[in-house]
Design an enzyme around this catalytic site. Sequence first.
Site, PDB file in Angstrom:
ATOM      1  N   TRP A   1     -44.032 -59.831 -56.295  1.00 20.52           N
ATOM      2  CA  TRP A   1     -45.096 -58.629 -56.838  1.00 20.52           C
ATOM      3  C   TRP A   1     -45.765 -57.462 -56.271  1.00 20.52           C
ATOM      4  O   TRP A   1     -46.182 -56.896 -56.831  1.00 20.52           O
ATOM      5  CB  TRP A   1     -46.795 -59.412 -55.396  1.00 20.52           C
ATOM      6  CG  TRP A   1     -48.254 -59.468 -55.735  1.00 20.52           C
ATOM      7  CD1 TRP A   1     -48.601 -58.310 -55.915  1.00 20.52           C
ATOM      8  CD2 TRP A   1     -48.690 -60.863 -55.713  1.00 20.52           C
ATOM      9  NE1 TRP A   1     -50.173 -58.140 -56.093  1.00 20.52           N
ATOM     10  CE2 TRP A   1     -50.511 -60.076 -55.833  1.00 20.52           C
ATOM     11  CE3 TRP A   1     -48.898 -61.645 -54.482  1.00 20.52           C
ATOM     12  CZ2 TRP A   1     -51.695 -61.229 -55.819  1.00 20.52           C
ATOM     13  CZ3 TRP A   1     -50.075 -62.716 -54.291  1.00 20.52           C
ATOM     14  CH2 TRP A   1     -51.450 -62.572 -55.181  1.00 20.52           C
TER      15      TRP A   1
ATOM     16  N   HIS B   1     -45.314 -54.350 -59.489  1.00 19.35           N
ATOM     17  CA  HIS B   1     -46.744 -54.434 -59.822  1.00 19.35           C
ATOM     18  C   HIS B   1     -46.984 -53.277 -59.474  1.00 19.35           C
ATOM     19  O   HIS B   1     -47.647 -53.173 -58.293  1.00 19.35           O
ATOM     20  CB  HIS B   1     -47.199 -55.578 -59.544  1.00 19.35           C
ATOM     21  CG  HIS B   1     -47.318 -56.611 -60.589  1.00 19.35           C
ATOM     22  ND1 HIS B   1     -47.093 -57.141 -62.570  1.00 19.35           N
ATOM     23  CD2 HIS B   1     -46.700 -57.515 -60.498  1.00 19.35           C
ATOM     24  CE1 HIS B   1     -46.607 -58.190 -62.484  1.00 19.35           C
ATOM     25  NE2 HIS B   1     -45.957 -58.812 -61.466  1.00 19.35           N
ATOM     26  N   ARG B   2     -46.698 -52.100 -60.069  1.00 14.06           N
ATOM     27  CA  ARG B   2     -47.166 -50.858 -59.298  1.00 14.06           C
ATOM     28  C   ARG B   2     -48.278 -50.098 -59.291  1.00 14.06           C
ATOM     29  O   ARG B   2     -48.268 -49.213 -58.727  1.00 14.06           O
ATOM     30  CB  ARG B   2     -45.726 -50.416 -59.701  1.00 14.06           C
ATOM     31  CG  ARG B   2     -44.523 -50.832 -59.026  1.00 14.06           C
ATOM     32  CD  ARG B   2     -42.895 -49.930 -60.114  1.00 14.06           C
ATOM     33  NE  ARG B   2     -43.336 -50.186 -61.902  1.00 14.06           N
ATOM     34  CZ  ARG B   2     -42.622 -50.064 -62.291  1.00 14.06           C
ATOM     35  NH1 ARG B   2     -41.788 -48.625 -62.338  1.00 14.06           N
ATOM     36  NH2 ARG B   2     -42.945 -50.306 -63.639  1.00 14.06           N
TER      37      ARG B   2
ATOM     38  N   GLY C   1     -41.929 -56.929 -39.809  1.00  9.98           N
ATOM     39  CA  GLY C   1     -40.432 -57.978 -39.049  1.00  9.98           C
ATOM     40  C   GLY C   1     -40.446 -57.243 -38.002  1.00  9.98           C
ATOM     41  O   GLY C   1     -39.250 -57.293 -37.135  1.00  9.98           O
ATOM     42  N   ARG C   2     -40.673 -55.704 -37.473  1.00  9.42           N
ATOM     43  CA  ARG C   2     -39.483 -54.781 -36.659  1.00  9.42           C
ATOM     44  C   ARG C   2     -40.910 -54.673 -35.750  1.00  9.42           C
ATOM     45  O   ARG C   2     -40.668 -54.736 -34.432  1.00  9.42           O
ATOM     46  CB  ARG C   2     -39.554 -53.687 -37.424  1.00  9.42           C
ATOM     47  CG  ARG C   2     -39.167 -53.200 -38.677  1.00  9.42           C
ATOM     48  CD  ARG C   2     -38.512 -52.045 -39.551  1.00  9.42           C
ATOM     49  NE  ARG C   2     -37.967 -50.795 -38.059  1.00  9.42           N
ATOM     50  CZ  ARG C   2     -38.253 -49.727 -38.177  1.00  9.42           C
ATOM     51  NH1 ARG C   2     -38.892 -49.292 -39.059  1.00  9.42           N
ATOM     52  NH2 ARG C   2     -37.167 -48.787 -38.160  1.00  9.42           N
TER      53      ARG C   2
ATOM     54  N   ARG D   1     -34.406 -60.410 -37.351  1.00  7.08           N
ATOM     55  CA  ARG D   1     -35.340 -60.931 -39.135  1.00  7.08           C
ATOM     56  C   ARG D   1     -33.966 -61.226 -39.642  1.00  7.08           C
ATOM     57  O   ARG D   1     -34.566 -61.819 -40.791  1.00  7.08           O
ATOM     58  CB  ARG D   1     -35.838 -59.750 -39.128  1.00  7.08           C
ATOM     59  CG  ARG D   1     -35.609 -58.555 -39.899  1.00  7.08           C
ATOM     60  CD  ARG D   1     -36.972 -57.668 -39.794  1.00  7.08           C
ATOM     61  NE  ARG D   1     -35.923 -56.970 -40.166  1.00  7.08           N
ATOM     62  CZ  ARG D   1     -37.390 -55.887 -40.884  1.00  7.08           C
ATOM     63  NH1 ARG D   1     -38.656 -55.995 -41.140  1.00  7.08           N
ATOM     64  NH2 ARG D   1     -37.224 -54.229 -41.068  1.00  7.08           N
TER      65      ARG D   1
ATOM     66  N   ARG E   1     -48.074 -62.873 -64.731  1.00  4.79           N
ATOM     67  CA  ARG E   1     -47.460 -64.219 -63.147  1.00  4.79           C
ATOM     68  C   ARG E   1     -47.815 -65.723 -63.910  1.00  4.79           C
ATOM     69  O   ARG E   1     -47.493 -66.495 -63.288  1.00  4.79           O
ATOM     70  CB  ARG E   1     -47.593 -63.756 -62.440  1.00  4.79           C
ATOM     71  CG  ARG E   1     -47.082 -62.677 -62.176  1.00  4.79           C
ATOM     72  CD  ARG E   1     -45.692 -62.387 -62.092  1.00  4.79           C
ATOM     73  NE  ARG E   1     -44.777 -61.261 -61.401  1.00  4.79           N
ATOM     74  CZ  ARG E   1     -43.767 -61.280 -61.376  1.00  4.79           C
ATOM     75  NH1 ARG E   1     -42.757 -61.910 -61.671  1.00  4.79           N
ATOM     76  NH2 ARG E   1     -43.148 -59.680 -60.943  1.00  4.79           N
TER      77      ARG E   1
END
Length: 228
Positions: free
Chosen positions: A85, A88-89, A99-100, A166, A193
């Site tokens: 995903w 798509h810029r 997750g940090r 992680r 997509r």
Amino acid sequence: MNEMIGKEFPVLDHGFIRLVDHMGGDLSIVRAARVSYNAAWRTGIDEKSDERLIHYLWENGHTTPFEAVTFTIEVMAPIFVIRQWHRHRIGWSYNELSGRYKEMEEKYYVPKPEHIGTQSKINKQGRDTSRYVDVVASGKIHSTCAEAFVSYRQLLARNVPREVARMVLPVSTYSHMFATTNLLAAMRFMTLRHHEPAQLEIQWYSMALQHICSGIAPIAMTAWGENK
Ligand SMILES: Cc1cc2nc3c(=O)[nH]c(=O)nc-3n(C[C@H](O)[C@H](O)[C@H](O)COP(=O)(O)OP(=O)(O)OC[C@H]3O[C@@H](n4cnc5c(N)ncnc54)[C@H](O)[C@@H]3O)c2cc1C
């Protein structure tokens, strides 16, 4: 208020897309386009003429009026889907779970046996799900992900930093993002997509996004559907 705001569209085993907020709809597209010929301010939709104008704009590549519709969605998806995903810029702004900061929840995607298939012979990136229901592979994916989470928790218990622990988690782990975009950028995403060569899982997210966009700008989405 659009009745779709806050409604969850489930995707995969633990994922979803939810419309958080939006600005505009078919009328905004018409208003933006009508400034070209200095037309009077339109206060309400005029079904026949607006439909004609929106179809004309789309079919002739006058796409900027479609950017007048903006919205924010919340997405819960496996990391491998989020990664696709984020390619798509243009016209997309993202914020994703860290997750940090936060321990990752034990939630991972396990494809159903009938969705695993075999390596496609005609599409080097794709799969062929026409023949094979792979219960063994589904079980193997499940047990490998579960083992990875056991290791993750053991590392955290040793006071290994979250950002390091992680590293053992699979790309099927669910992540969570907010994405703000406009209708044109969303249409370009869906064209690429919601399309057979794209990975099956992101196709399903694209279909859910299509429901949301159709609730926001139904005429524009019909025009897009007829001419992707
Ligand atoms: C079926 C499929 C398979 C794929 N496989 C791979 C793969 O194997 N490896 C891989 O790396 N990616 C892969 N991708 C990702 C693909 O290359 C695109 O990055 C992704 O689809 C986003 O498309 P986009 O660049 O058009 O979107 P956006 O980034 O939103 O860009 C929209 C449009 O803006 C213009 N644009 C954006 N940036 C620039 C720029 N820097 N210069 C000029 N014009 C620009 C282009 O016209 C572009 O189409 C795949 C995508 C699909 C759908």
